[in-house]
Every structure is written in C-alpha cells, then in structure tokens.
Design an enzyme around this catalytic site. Structure first.
Site, PDB file in Angstrom:
ATOM      1  N   HIS A 125       0.816  -1.230   0.000  1.00  5.58           N
ATOM      2  CA  HIS A 125       0.000   0.000   0.000  1.00  5.58           C
ATOM      3  C   HIS A 125       0.848   1.278   0.000  1.00  5.58           C
ATOM      4  O   HIS A 125       0.309   2.367  -0.201  1.00  5.58           O
ATOM      5  CB  HIS A 125      -0.919   0.049   1.222  1.00  5.58           C
ATOM      6  CG  HIS A 125      -1.968  -1.011   1.244  1.00  5.58           C
ATOM      7  ND1 HIS A 125      -2.872  -1.208   0.215  1.00  5.58           N
ATOM      8  CD2 HIS A 125      -2.274  -1.959   2.177  1.00  5.58           C
ATOM      9  CE1 HIS A 125      -3.676  -2.231   0.516  1.00  5.58           C
ATOM     10  NE2 HIS A 125      -3.333  -2.703   1.695  1.00  5.58           N
ATOM     11  N   ASP A 162      -2.689 -10.764  -1.967  1.00  8.87           N
ATOM     12  CA  ASP A 162      -3.248 -10.190  -0.734  1.00  8.87           C
ATOM     13  C   ASP A 162      -4.697  -9.800  -1.036  1.00  8.87           C
ATOM     14  O   ASP A 162      -5.012  -9.407  -2.159  1.00  8.87           O
ATOM     15  CB  ASP A 162      -2.440  -8.961  -0.330  1.00  8.87           C
ATOM     16  CG  ASP A 162      -2.858  -8.401   1.016  1.00  8.87           C
ATOM     17  OD1 ASP A 162      -2.171  -8.674   2.014  1.00  8.87           O
ATOM     18  OD2 ASP A 162      -3.889  -7.684   1.074  1.00  8.87           O
ATOM     19  N   HIS A 164      -6.354  -7.319  -0.273  1.00  9.15           N
ATOM     20  CA  HIS A 164      -6.521  -5.888  -0.573  1.00  9.15           C
ATOM     21  C   HIS A 164      -5.747  -5.529  -1.838  1.00  9.15           C
ATOM     22  O   HIS A 164      -4.689  -6.103  -2.101  1.00  9.15           O
ATOM     23  CB  HIS A 164      -6.003  -5.045   0.596  1.00  9.15           C
ATOM     24  CG  HIS A 164      -6.667  -5.363   1.901  1.00  9.15           C
ATOM     25  ND1 HIS A 164      -6.127  -6.240   2.809  1.00  9.15           N
ATOM     26  CD2 HIS A 164      -7.843  -4.936   2.419  1.00  9.15           C
ATOM     27  CE1 HIS A 164      -6.941  -6.340   3.859  1.00  9.15           C
ATOM     28  NE2 HIS A 164      -7.991  -5.563   3.645  1.00  9.15           N
ATOM     29  N   ASP A 249      -4.678 -12.833   3.801  1.00  9.23           N
ATOM     30  CA  ASP A 249      -5.916 -12.329   4.402  1.00  9.23           C
ATOM     31  C   ASP A 249      -7.161 -12.631   3.567  1.00  9.23           C
ATOM     32  O   ASP A 249      -8.256 -12.182   3.905  1.00  9.23           O
ATOM     33  CB  ASP A 249      -5.806 -10.828   4.722  1.00  9.23           C
ATOM     34  CG  ASP A 249      -5.080 -10.030   3.654  1.00  9.23           C
ATOM     35  OD1 ASP A 249      -4.790 -10.587   2.568  1.00  9.23           O
ATOM     36  OD2 ASP A 249      -4.785  -8.842   3.904  1.00  9.23           O
TER      37      ASP A 249
HETATM   38 ZN   LIG Z   1      -4.232  -7.164   2.936  1.00  7.71          ZN
END
Ligand SMILES: [Zn+2]
Length: 312
Positions: A125, A162, A164, A249
């Site tokens: 991120h 991931d 996200h 996740d």
């Molecule tokens: Zn994540």
C-alpha cells in the site's frame, strides 16, 4: 537447492501499539510454528543489508524516505489512519526492503531455488510519498526496480494475492511496460482502488490487471479464476522474474475480509505459480509477506506456502 527464508528479529520491534491487527505476534507465531515443525533450520537466511536511502528512492521520494527516519526519531506514533510506528520502525522498514534486494540478487546468482521474505512492515500500500495501510516502504516495488536497473531485466511480473488491492505497487509501475502487475483482491474493500478498468497508461497499457472478487466468493470460484488468469498472464507477458505479494488475508478466518481460502488453497496457488515460473521464468521467484491477520490461519498458510515453494 532449497527455498530461502529471510527474517530478522528486528521486525518484531516494529511496534504498532496495542491491539493493532498488523502486530509483532504475526511473525512470532509463524517463526514458532516453522521451528516446531522443523521447517526453519534448512531455510533460514540472515538478512545482511538494509536498503540504502538511494535504493528506496527508486520508488519513493527522497523527502519521504527522510521523513520516516525523522518521524521515528521524534517519537511520532501515527502516520495515517491505520499506520502506526515506533522508535525502531524506520530501521525495520529498511531491513525489510533490504531482504527483498538480497533475495532477488541471490536468486539471480542461483544460490537458492526461490525465496520468501518473512518481513514487516508490509509494503504494497505504500505510495511514492506517503505511508498507507500498515506499509512504510514498498518492499516488492523496490525489488522490482533493482531487477530492472541493476540486473537489466526487461519483464518482471508481480502477482499480488493479498485480499486488498496493492495501490502502491500499481501506481509505481502504472506507466511502465516492463513490470506487469496482476492483483487478485476483494472489492469493494480498502483501499477501494483496483478496478478492472485500471489497465495502465502510456507504455504501461496492458501491463496492469485487476481481478476483483465480491465478498462471499467461494474458494472454488476464486481458485478457478486464479488459475485461468495466472496462466493467461504468464503466457502473454513471458516474465523473466516473478515477484509475489503474498498476503494471507483472503483466508476464511481472516477478520479484515470476506473471502474463503484455506491453507491448502495457498499451497495450490503457490504450486501453480512455481510451475509456471519454472516453465517460463527459469524458476526465478521471490515472495514477500504482506497481510494476514488471523494468527493460526496465517501461520498455517505461510507453512503451506513454504512447503510448496520448497517442493517446486
Ligand atoms: Zn491485505
């Protein structure tokens, strides 16, 4: 040859405060489990270098790199809504990025079969000039730049599973046709970017692909899509090196998302990526830990991941 695991106890000292999901206990639990199952000793490698400010500045602005060190020295605790730091965080972040640089060099020199960077803070991120979503420096983007700039490679593939979207990684290479970014993530979900129509700009058009899953997608549907899209991307891009943003996740027990994978799915996903890397990219593969917040789900999934990497 075996898989290499790069890890340092300094990562435990990146303190994110009480009850933060991206907690030191994540790595402590993984290391404990790998040791208990004798999956540590043959694989563990010491990290012998930090990333320099110059190397980190291949992805981040020099001002931002300096600001992280200054924030830690000045006792700043919070960088954005979710990103907390402590005295040792800047050093841990430089060591996490250093692990990636050391790993890609070792794979290029054929010292190991492949490598896993068991690091925190995570990276995908982190934007050019700001920390975001538990991430300080974009470890995987810095490693990709190293492969382009210092090893002269022309086609790097980054697979990001991931749950996200890796906004920082996408943005780092959005106009760059030498790095193909393929992300699998739940959407809508933090950070809200990563739509299918985001395909790159200028020279990067066609080298950015987002595969989105609604909350509640079954493991079967996920695995089917994953296999098809990974195979298609490998055939299209013909990568010389594969980097993996391995967050865990999307596990069914993870508290931050609503997908349904289990540890054996991560084993299968790893095997598929390893097989294709073997066929097309001389087996060159370095994986980076990103998210994963249910401790037992995380340690089981990482163990399955390492098992698959080493049996490649
Ligand atoms: Zn994540």
């Amino acid at each position: 040859m075996t898989t290499a695991i790069y890890y340092d106890e300094l990562f435990i000292e990146h303190d994110t405060g009480d009850s933060h999901p991206e907690a030191p206990a994540r790595l402590a639990k993984i290391v404990h489990q790998l040791r208990r199952h004798r999956h540590w000793h043959p694989f563990f490698q010491e990290i012998t270098r930090h990333a320099t400010d110059g190397e980190i500045s291949l992805v981040h602005s020099p001002e931002y790199v300096k600001s992280i060190a200054a924030a830690c020295e000045n006792g700043v605790l919070q960088l954005d809504a979710d990103t907390w730091i402590s005295e040792k965080s800047a050093e841990a972040a430089k060591l996490a990025a250093g692990a990636g640089l050391q790993a890609v060099a070792a794979i290029m020199h054929e010292e190991f079969k492949n490598a896993f960077c068991l690091v925190r803070p995570p990276g995908h991120h982190a934007e050019q000039d700001r920390a975001m979503g538990f991430c300080l420096f974009n470890n995987i983007a810095i490693a990709a730049k190293e492969l382009l700039c210092n090893f002269g490679l022309k086609r790097i593939m980054i697979i990001d599973w991931d749950v996200h979207h890796g906004n920082g990684t996408q943005n780092a290479f959005y106009d760059n046709g030498n790095v193909y970014y393929l992300s699998f993530h739940q959407w809508p979900l933090y950070p809200q970017s990563g739509l299918q129509e985001e395909v790159g700009v200028e020279a990067g058009i066609g080298a950015n692909k987002n595969i989105v899953f609604p909350a509640g997608t079954t493991a079967l549907a996920y695995m089917d899509k994953f296999k098809t899209e990974v195979e298609k991307s490998f055939q299209y891009f013909q990568p010389e090196f594969v980097l993996l943003s391995a967050g865990f996740d999307a596990h069914i027990n993870d508290p931050l998302a609503d997908l349904s994978l289990q540890a054996n799915d991560y084993f299968e996903m790893t095997r598929l990526v390893c097989d294709l890397a073997q066929q097309i990219a001389q087996g060159r593969l370095v994986s980076f830990l990103e998210g994963g917040y249910a401790l037992t789900a995380l340690s089981d999934s990482v163990e399955a991941h390492i098992h698959a990497l080493n049996s490649a």
